[in-house]
Design a protein around this motif. Structure first.
Motif, PDB file in Angstrom:
ATOM      1  N   LEU A  57     -36.086  12.388   6.404  1.00 54.34           N
ATOM      2  CA  LEU A  57     -36.872  13.552   7.186  1.00 54.34           C
ATOM      3  C   LEU A  57     -36.342  13.670   8.710  1.00 54.34           C
ATOM      4  O   LEU A  57     -36.430  14.384   9.221  1.00 54.34           O
ATOM      5  N   GLU A  58     -35.941  12.607   9.022  1.00 55.81           N
ATOM      6  CA  GLU A  58     -35.329  12.771  10.593  1.00 55.81           C
ATOM      7  C   GLU A  58     -33.925  13.412  10.559  1.00 55.81           C
ATOM      8  O   GLU A  58     -33.555  13.942  11.626  1.00 55.81           O
ATOM      9  N   LYS A  59     -33.436  13.772   9.367  1.00 55.32           N
ATOM     10  CA  LYS A  59     -32.359  14.746   9.188  1.00 55.32           C
ATOM     11  C   LYS A  59     -32.768  16.073   9.110  1.00 55.32           C
ATOM     12  O   LYS A  59     -31.791  16.734   8.617  1.00 55.32           O
ATOM     13  N   GLY A  60     -33.931  16.218   9.018  1.00 51.08           N
ATOM     14  CA  GLY A  60     -34.562  17.627   8.778  1.00 51.08           C
ATOM     15  C   GLY A  60     -34.720  18.131   7.363  1.00 51.08           C
ATOM     16  O   GLY A  60     -35.025  19.175   7.216  1.00 51.08           O
ATOM     17  N   ALA A  61     -34.600  16.844   6.332  1.00 54.06           N
ATOM     18  CA  ALA A  61     -34.877  17.327   4.939  1.00 54.06           C
ATOM     19  C   ALA A  61     -36.245  17.507   4.649  1.00 54.06           C
ATOM     20  O   ALA A  61     -37.328  17.003   5.169  1.00 54.06           O
ATOM     21  N   THR A  62     -36.490  18.483   3.683  1.00 52.77           N
ATOM     22  CA  THR A  62     -37.865  18.972   3.532  1.00 52.77           C
ATOM     23  C   THR A  62     -38.114  18.761   1.926  1.00 52.77           C
ATOM     24  O   THR A  62     -39.343  18.587   1.360  1.00 52.77           O
ATOM     25  N   HIS A  63     -37.051  18.445   0.981  1.00 46.95           N
ATOM     26  CA  HIS A  63     -37.065  18.386  -0.220  1.00 46.95           C
ATOM     27  C   HIS A  63     -36.194  17.254  -0.928  1.00 46.95           C
ATOM     28  O   HIS A  63     -35.269  16.788  -0.039  1.00 46.95           O
ATOM     29  N   PHE A  64     -36.478  16.940  -1.935  1.00 48.81           N
ATOM     30  CA  PHE A  64     -35.349  15.960  -2.624  1.00 48.81           C
ATOM     31  C   PHE A  64     -35.093  16.401  -4.053  1.00 48.81           C
ATOM     32  O   PHE A  64     -36.000  17.011  -4.726  1.00 48.81           O
ATOM     33  N   THR A  65     -34.067  15.989  -4.706  1.00 44.96           N
ATOM     34  CA  THR A  65     -33.678  16.326  -5.989  1.00 44.96           C
ATOM     35  C   THR A  65     -32.856  15.378  -6.681  1.00 44.96           C
ATOM     36  O   THR A  65     -32.072  14.628  -6.039  1.00 44.96           O
ATOM     37  N   HIS A  66     -32.780  15.259  -8.023  1.00 43.27           N
ATOM     38  CA  HIS A  66     -32.164  14.572  -8.681  1.00 43.27           C
ATOM     39  C   HIS A  66     -30.754  15.395  -8.912  1.00 43.27           C
ATOM     40  O   HIS A  66     -30.903  16.352  -9.889  1.00 43.27           O
ATOM     41  N   TRP A  67     -29.689  15.018  -8.445  1.00 46.08           N
ATOM     42  CA  TRP A  67     -28.511  15.799  -8.615  1.00 46.08           C
ATOM     43  C   TRP A  67     -27.805  15.516  -9.871  1.00 46.08           C
ATOM     44  O   TRP A  67     -27.203  14.194  -9.848  1.00 46.08           O
ATOM     45  N   PHE A  68     -27.346  16.332 -10.738  1.00 47.42           N
ATOM     46  CA  PHE A  68     -26.756  15.754 -12.022  1.00 47.42           C
ATOM     47  C   PHE A  68     -25.869  16.790 -12.546  1.00 47.42           C
ATOM     48  O   PHE A  68     -25.692  17.873 -11.830  1.00 47.42           O
ATOM     49  N   GLN A  69     -25.190  16.305 -13.416  1.00 52.30           N
ATOM     50  CA  GLN A  69     -23.808  17.119 -14.068  1.00 52.30           C
ATOM     51  C   GLN A  69     -24.013  17.187 -15.442  1.00 52.30           C
ATOM     52  O   GLN A  69     -23.431  16.426 -16.427  1.00 52.30           O
ATOM     53  N   PRO A  70     -24.806  18.410 -15.950  1.00 50.27           N
ATOM     54  CA  PRO A  70     -24.975  18.617 -17.251  1.00 50.27           C
ATOM     55  C   PRO A  70     -23.419  19.027 -17.929  1.00 50.27           C
ATOM     56  O   PRO A  70     -22.521  19.345 -17.309  1.00 50.27           O
ATOM     57  N   MET A  71     -23.586  19.503 -19.334  1.00 45.69           N
ATOM     58  CA  MET A  71     -22.391  19.717 -20.045  1.00 45.69           C
ATOM     59  C   MET A  71     -21.919  21.144 -19.641  1.00 45.69           C
ATOM     60  O   MET A  71     -20.724  21.518 -20.195  1.00 45.69           O
ATOM     61  N   THR A  72     -22.475  21.862 -18.484  1.00 47.67           N
ATOM     62  CA  THR A  72     -21.917  23.061 -18.309  1.00 47.67           C
ATOM     63  C   THR A  72     -20.553  22.847 -17.546  1.00 47.67           C
ATOM     64  O   THR A  72     -20.009  23.859 -17.258  1.00 47.67           O
ATOM     65  N   GLY A  73     -20.383  21.433 -16.882  1.00 48.84           N
ATOM     66  CA  GLY A  73     -19.177  21.181 -16.227  1.00 48.84           C
ATOM     67  C   GLY A  73     -19.295  21.213 -14.695  1.00 48.84           C
ATOM     68  O   GLY A  73     -18.558  21.051 -13.757  1.00 48.84           O
ATOM     69  N   ILE A  74     -20.653  21.851 -14.480  1.00 52.13           N
ATOM     70  CA  ILE A  74     -20.867  21.972 -12.956  1.00 52.13           C
ATOM     71  C   ILE A  74     -22.239  21.216 -12.620  1.00 52.13           C
ATOM     72  O   ILE A  74     -22.561  20.486 -13.395  1.00 52.13           O
ATOM     73  N   THR A  75     -22.896  21.268 -11.366  1.00 59.78           N
ATOM     74  CA  THR A  75     -23.930  20.474 -11.107  1.00 59.78           C
ATOM     75  C   THR A  75     -25.283  21.118 -11.239  1.00 59.78           C
ATOM     76  O   THR A  75     -25.405  22.358 -11.286  1.00 59.78           O
ATOM     77  N   ALA A  76     -26.354  20.516 -11.225  1.00 60.48           N
ATOM     78  CA  ALA A  76     -27.766  21.113 -11.470  1.00 60.48           C
ATOM     79  C   ALA A  76     -28.638  20.405 -10.693  1.00 60.48           C
ATOM     80  O   ALA A  76     -28.485  19.179 -10.177  1.00 60.48           O
ATOM     81  N   GLU A  77     -29.725  20.897 -10.297  1.00 58.34           N
ATOM     82  CA  GLU A  77     -30.760  20.313  -9.302  1.00 58.34           C
ATOM     83  C   GLU A  77     -32.029  21.056  -9.315  1.00 58.34           C
ATOM     84  O   GLU A  77     -32.196  22.302  -9.203  1.00 58.34           O
ATOM     85  N   LYS A  78     -33.129  20.195  -9.166  1.00 57.55           N
ATOM     86  CA  LYS A  78     -34.444  20.698  -9.340  1.00 57.55           C
ATOM     87  C   LYS A  78     -35.168  20.185  -8.070  1.00 57.55           C
ATOM     88  O   LYS A  78     -35.212  19.162  -7.959  1.00 57.55           O
ATOM     89  N   HIS A  79     -35.465  20.961  -7.070  1.00 55.69           N
ATOM     90  CA  HIS A  79     -35.948  20.711  -5.747  1.00 55.69           C
ATOM     91  C   HIS A  79     -37.522  20.188  -5.772  1.00 55.69           C
ATOM     92  O   HIS A  79     -38.333  21.071  -6.345  1.00 55.69           O
ATOM     93  N   ASP A  80     -37.911  19.136  -5.365  1.00 57.83           N
ATOM     94  CA  ASP A  80     -39.230  18.797  -5.137  1.00 57.83           C
ATOM     95  C   ASP A  80     -39.526  18.561  -3.737  1.00 57.83           C
ATOM     96  O   ASP A  80     -38.664  17.720  -3.088  1.00 57.83           O
ATOM     97  N   SER A  81     -40.716  18.994  -2.776  1.00 55.82           N
ATOM     98  CA  SER A  81     -40.795  18.703  -1.606  1.00 55.82           C
ATOM     99  C   SER A  81     -41.401  17.412  -1.398  1.00 55.82           C
ATOM    100  O   SER A  81     -41.755  16.687  -2.425  1.00 55.82           O
ATOM    101  N   PHE A  82     -41.396  16.747  -0.433  1.00 54.88           N
ATOM    102  CA  PHE A  82     -41.856  15.465  -0.073  1.00 54.88           C
ATOM    103  C   PHE A  82     -43.267  15.340   0.252  1.00 54.88           C
ATOM    104  O   PHE A  82     -44.142  14.411   0.470  1.00 54.88           O
ATOM    105  N   ILE A  83     -43.903  16.639   0.204  1.00 53.53           N
ATOM    106  CA  ILE A  83     -45.422  16.886   0.660  1.00 53.53           C
ATOM    107  C   ILE A  83     -46.228  16.215  -0.670  1.00 53.53           C
ATOM    108  O   ILE A  83     -46.091  16.377  -1.782  1.00 53.53           O
ATOM    109  N   SER A  84     -47.324  15.573   0.119  1.00 53.33           N
ATOM    110  CA  SER A  84     -48.131  14.970  -1.002  1.00 53.33           C
ATOM    111  C   SER A  84     -49.886  15.393  -0.054  1.00 53.33           C
ATOM    112  O   SER A  84     -49.999  15.112   1.029  1.00 53.33           O
ATOM    113  N   THR A 144     -27.489  11.221 -10.105  1.00 54.70           N
ATOM    114  CA  THR A 144     -28.124  10.752 -11.428  1.00 54.70           C
ATOM    115  C   THR A 144     -27.389  10.989 -12.421  1.00 54.70           C
ATOM    116  O   THR A 144     -26.531  11.931 -12.665  1.00 54.70           O
ATOM    117  N   ALA A 145     -27.701  10.294 -13.549  1.00 56.05           N
ATOM    118  CA  ALA A 145     -27.473  10.519 -14.849  1.00 56.05           C
ATOM    119  C   ALA A 145     -28.348  11.397 -15.659  1.00 56.05           C
ATOM    120  O   ALA A 145     -29.629  11.248 -15.373  1.00 56.05           O
TER     121      ALA A 145
END
Length: 698
Positions: A57-84, A144-145
């Motif tokens: 948050l101090e760095k200006g982030a608004t979301h988090f994601t589990h950053w992973f490497q599926p069998m496509t050979g590139i990376t994938a990510e689904k973003h969720d905000s920190f909001i509750s 992540t795995a």
């Protein structure tokens, strides 16, 4: 403070940040988890998540994601905000230990090779605490795995992490036998050299083949290519230098140890190389590097091409995977020292690699298998498809002496001389480099040179780790059961040299003589992707992966099917793109040019009946004939594609069909089209040609 050093790692939740923000007890527990490959305590996870959230948050982030490497050979990510939400319509930022440790992206739409059906959507991501979280844009990315609901690995990272555990277990057994009680863990370290092309963005957008496939499917050779070798290590163009400068800064912020940059052999081709780090972090960093190259290039009006062969007639792009084995105490187990012939531990680890590469040369080759890489392997710009090991003269002589039971006559260290008195003299390296070798020892590591530019390095390092773990396991079994350690050790080293010396080759890997010699030695020559992929499911390979708990038989077959399917789909996309370009752009352009020539002939003869029109008439005759030939080529390619649809139930059969029928038809179409391009008026050709693409960056 230096800007470069002050920015390094500023976007990474690294060890320094953790030490500052975590309690001493939490920090020590986390470090122990990372260092000793232990399971993470949930209480520790909550504390780390809270600190990570505040930092992000101090760095200006608004979301988090589990950053992973599926069998496509590139990376994938689904973003969720920190909001509750709170009860009074306000919100607060929250991030729990469970959100840090585990995520649940949809697994149904990623390649699974039959591990999951479409209606079985649940998949899980699990935090890899050995790879630091980082901020990209406004998102906290957690490496992540990725696995299925039933526990199968759906990504490239999980098997890599398993293989790292496998080689750690077996290497520690060996070190203990040599009396090393200090080492707690052993990790493989990697430094991947990344080659790539840069082209002007405006020109790129005028080429449908580059847009859809990443390579030029048509294109006549320009007057100049790489013949003069003047681009290699040449002065970096201003526009490219600005791109490299920004790339370095962004990589340094993310803790990527970007070190070397230079022009490569082909015009418009370049290379970036980092300093070594552990295999899983190096894999993460290489994925980030490729992503940032493509994103930052666009900001400079450029496009970064990571295809293995974007341009015919000049070198393609590879990725050199520099691999070694180190202890947590900082000892490189592939460091020969000043007297390698007296370093028994080094010799045993060296023999473990030699044995592994020979026993599992098929798996090593599979790690570099793709439709794109098939265009460059063995083409006098990359190693051949035959896997072999280069050791250099000194190590080769040492192993020969051991095999024969002779004393090794130590070489005196030579002094490097160039015949200019003002230049300093310094010790000459014990061995030269061999750029034609697929797997070369380069002083204290092995350099695997077969990988394609766009490949993830996870697969080759998983293969190497597992194969070497098996060699070490066999050695440890023999040594632990032995009553005479030294004698058994000598026997193991000598037996390995005798049984696996066929894989050792210091000569020219490009020569036809080597291909014949390799055949005599019984080495595999798996020239194309459909040739090598069936070896993935050989019984010995299934037994290897299952023994070391790296892949199950089910996961192996899934990867086999995914790779075959990707190969066929890649060629299908290329073939469809070719027919589309040929019918909608090229043939109409050629026809328009013939019509203009015809109008010119009519006009000239109307004005001057005796005018010489041989030039125009010859062009009309030749281009018209080639257009007819090209139309026939298009029909043949379309027929080949239509027939390919009928055999899709058998992945291997389909892949072989694309290689044997579709790819040759594509090549025939290209030959005809490129011949016409060489006769065309430039203003009529619908695309930027090779000259502009390769030399168009000022």
């Amino acid at each position: 403070m230096n800007t470069m050093t002050s920015m390094f790692g500023t976007h990474v939740f690294n060890d320094t940040v953790m030490r500052e923000r975590l309690t001493k007890e939490t920090y020590q527990q986390l470090r122990k988890t990372i260092k000793e490959n232990q399971r993470l305590n949930p209480t520790v996870a909550d504390a780390v998540a809270a600190a990570m959230k505040d930092w992000a948050l101090e760095k200006g982030a608004t979301h988090f994601t589990h950053w992973f490497q599926p069998m496509t050979g590139i990376t994938a990510e689904k973003h969720d905000s920190f909001i509750s939400p709170l009860d009074d319509s306000r919100v607060i930022p929250e991030f729990s230990g469970s959100e840090l440790v585990q995520g649940e992206p949809d697994a149904s739409s990623f390649p699974s090779g039959g591990l999951r059906t479409t209606f079985e959507a649940r998949g899980y991501t699990a935090w890899d605490p050995t790879s630091y979280a980082f901020i990209k844009g406004k998102t906290l990315c957690i490496p992540t795995a990725f696995c299925s609901y039933s526990g199968e690995a759906l990504d490239k990272k999980t098997p890599l992490l398993r293989s790292m555990e496998a080689i750690n277990r077996q290497a520690l057994r060996i070190l203990k036998l040599f009396g090393d009680e200090e080492a707690i863990s052993v990790k493989t370290t990697v430094g991947p050299e990344q080659e790539y092309f840069l082209v002007d963005k405006d020109m790129f957008l005028k080429r449908p083949d580059l847009i859809y496939t990443g390579r030029t499917l048509f294109g006549a050779k320009p007057p100049k290519g790489q013949e003069l070798d003047d681009h290699y290590f040449g002065t970096i163009k201003t526009r490219v230098a600005r791109f490299m400068d920004e790339l370095n800064q962004e990589l340094w912020k993310l803790g990527v140890l970007a070190k070397t940059q230079h022009n490569e052999v082909a015009p418009a081709q370049h290379e970036q190389a980092p300093i070594f780090t552990t295999a899983n972090i190096a894999t993460d960093h290489n994925q980030l590097t490729m992503e940032l190259m493509q994103r930052i290039a666009k900001k400079h009006g450029l496009v970064c091409l990571l295809h293995e062969k974007p341009f015919a007639g000049v070198n393609g792009s590879g990725k050199h995977n520099n691999w070694s084995i180190s202890t947590d105490t900082g000892k490189n187990l592939l460091e020969p020292g000043d007297t390698p012939h007296e370093n028994a531990q080094f010799l045993l680890f060296l023999c473990a690699v030699i044995k592994a590469v020979d026993d599992y040369q098929d798996l090593i080759r599979i790690a570099a298998a793709s439709a794109g890489n098939d265009h460059r392997l063995g083409a006098n710009e990359a190693p051949p498809a035959i896997v072999s090991i280069y050791l250099g003269e000194q190590l080769s002589e040492i192993l020969q002496a051991i095999e024969k039971g002779e004393e090794y006559g130590c070489r005196e260290q030579e002094i490097w001389k160039v015949g200019v008195h003002t230049l300093p003299r310094f010790p000459k390296d014990a061995t030269d480099r061999n750029r034609t070798s697929p797997f070369a020892f380069t002083g204290n590591r092995f350099e695997f040179r077969m990988l394609g530019s766009s490949d993830s390095i996870a697969c080759i390092n998983m293969m190497l780790n597992t194969a070497v773990a098996e060699s070490l396991c066999q050695y440890a079994d023999a040594l632990e059961d032995s009553d005479d350690f030294s004698e058994t050790l000598n026997q193991l080293i000598r037996a390995t040299i005798k049984e696996h010396k066929r894989i050792l080759f210091n000569g020219n890997g490009y020569g036809e003589e080597w291909i014949r010699e390799a055949g005599k030695r019984g080495l595999l020559n798996l020239k194309t992707t459909p040739d090598c992929l069936p070896y993935y499911t050989k019984e010995k390979n299934i037994q290897l992966f299952e023994k070391h708990k790296v892949l199950t038989e089910k996961e192996i077959y899934a990867r086999y099917e995914i790779l075959l399917d990707t190969y066929s789909k890649t060629l299908n996309i290329e073939a469809v793109t070719m027919t589309d370009m040929a019918k909608k752009d090229l043939l109409p352009a050629y026809t328009a040019y013939v019509r203009e020539l015809s109008d010119t002939v009519i006009a000239k003869k109307a004005a001057v009946p005796e005018a010489d029109c041989r030039y125009e008439e010859e062009l009309i005759r030749t281009i018209s004939g080639l257009c007819g030939c090209m139309y026939q080529n298009i029909r043949q390619l379309e027929d080949a594609l239509m027939n390919a649809e009928q055999g899709k139930d058998d992945e291997l059969r389909t892949a072989i069909y694309y290689r044997n029928i579709v790819l040759p038809a594509m090549n025939e179409l290209r030959i005809t089209a490129d011949e016409i391009e060489n006769m065309m008026d430039r203003k009529h050709y619908p695309y930027p040609g090779y000259g502009k693409l390769l030399f168009g960056i000022l």
